[in-house]
Design an enzyme around this catalytic site. Sequence first.
Site, mmCIF file in Angstrom:
data_model
loop_
_atom_site.group_PDB
_atom_site.id
_atom_site.type_symbol
_atom_site.label_atom_id
_atom_site.label_comp_id
_atom_site.label_asym_id
_atom_site.label_seq_id
_atom_site.Cartn_x
_atom_site.Cartn_y
_atom_site.Cartn_z
ATOM 1 N N ASP A 96 -16.591 -10.229 -4.692
ATOM 2 C CA ASP A 96 -15.192 -10.443 -5.072
ATOM 3 C C ASP A 96 -15.187 -10.917 -6.517
ATOM 4 O OD1 ASP A 96 -12.315 -10.793 -4.652
ATOM 5 O OD2 ASP A 96 -12.739 -12.943 -4.776
ATOM 6 N N GLU A 116 -14.210 -4.120 -4.047
ATOM 7 C CA GLU A 116 -12.779 -3.878 -3.840
ATOM 8 C C GLU A 116 -12.249 -3.016 -4.969
ATOM 9 O OE1 GLU A 116 -8.717 -6.525 -3.028
ATOM 10 O OE2 GLU A 116 -10.479 -7.435 -3.971
ATOM 11 N N ASP A 145 -12.413 -17.449 -2.373
ATOM 12 C CA ASP A 145 -13.177 -16.326 -2.926
ATOM 13 C C ASP A 145 -14.337 -15.918 -2.025
ATOM 14 O OD1 ASP A 145 -11.511 -16.290 -5.179
ATOM 15 O OD2 ASP A 145 -12.697 -17.838 -6.169
#
Length: 370
Positions: free
Chosen positions: A184, A268, A350
């Site tokens: 992330d 992502e 996170d």
Amino acid sequence: MLKAYKYRMYPTKEQEEKFFQHFGCVRVIYNWALEQKIKTYEQDGKSISRFSLNKMIPELYEDKEWLKDVNSQSLRGATLNLDNAFTRFFREKKGFPKFKSKKNPVQSFSVPQYYKVDFDANKVRLPKIGWVNTKLHRRYTGIEKTATVSKTPTGKFYISILVDDEQELPVKSIFNEKVTVGIDVGIKDFAVLSNGEKIKNPKHLKNSIKRLAVLQRRLSRKQKGSKNKVKARLAVSELHEKIRNQRHDFQHKVSSKLISENQAVALETLNVSGMLKNHCLAQSIADASWSSFVTKLEYKAEWYGKTILRIGQFEPSTKICSVCGFHNGKLTLAVREWKCPECETNHDRDINAAINIKKFALDKQNLIGI
């Protein structure tokens, strides 16, 4: 497998003039070819190919005899670059090709063939220019493809040589949940991994922003056309170059570490161009340069037979509890830690997102629980 090798060049004053002559002539051909393409489409509704444009180039020698002084293949390389620009426009929606300006601080020209590299003498021979002193710090083996000579805003010259090492890309390694890591990316921390590790954001631009502001103020006060203005502009360019080099060095080290330690990396999909429209965060997002980092991960994964997994842009990786699946719809950007009301698990925002990114990616591969 194609790889590019970049070397610093140290031309003499005469060779520099030849470089600038090539930059200018290639720019003229590029702009002429772009104009021909636009006119042809407006008149006939059809696109003119680069092969037809290449056949028309000799006709320009009558009015522009100085075009004969540069490598003819470099001129034809300009039409190839224009074709590639149109391909990006139609396939990737990268924006319609623009006319090139001589004021652009970055200039380049290509040398498709007939150049020679002498590693022992640290020199590269270019058509119409001759042997140029070059710091050949890395050797390579394979078939030499196109070479590209470029100039940076700080006045440095580089040559990038594309080499086919005649080796096939390695077969993708088999991966499972244990050898996959979710990432992330963020601003506070550059990257947070699903194993709980946090990689600190070095914030290279922010660390140099005060000095950059001083240099830019000095530049704005210099008289237009003066030598001091040139010196001030060079100082600004050198600081920008330093920031860029620091950023690339950091990203290369992090991406190499992640690829070497894992068989698969889950990421992502981010709409970075859309996020940059947020003026409160735009500078920090640009400083992190996530797109550049992802690009490095992707080509290094190809080199070493690793796998890049992607999840959708709108997957709720941040707001879902990675333990029980509870959806926390009230979670805002300011909340860095939260407690799941269902299973009472305390989450770091996170780390929880990185775990969910890994789970979502493996779920699409039907590898959860393996």
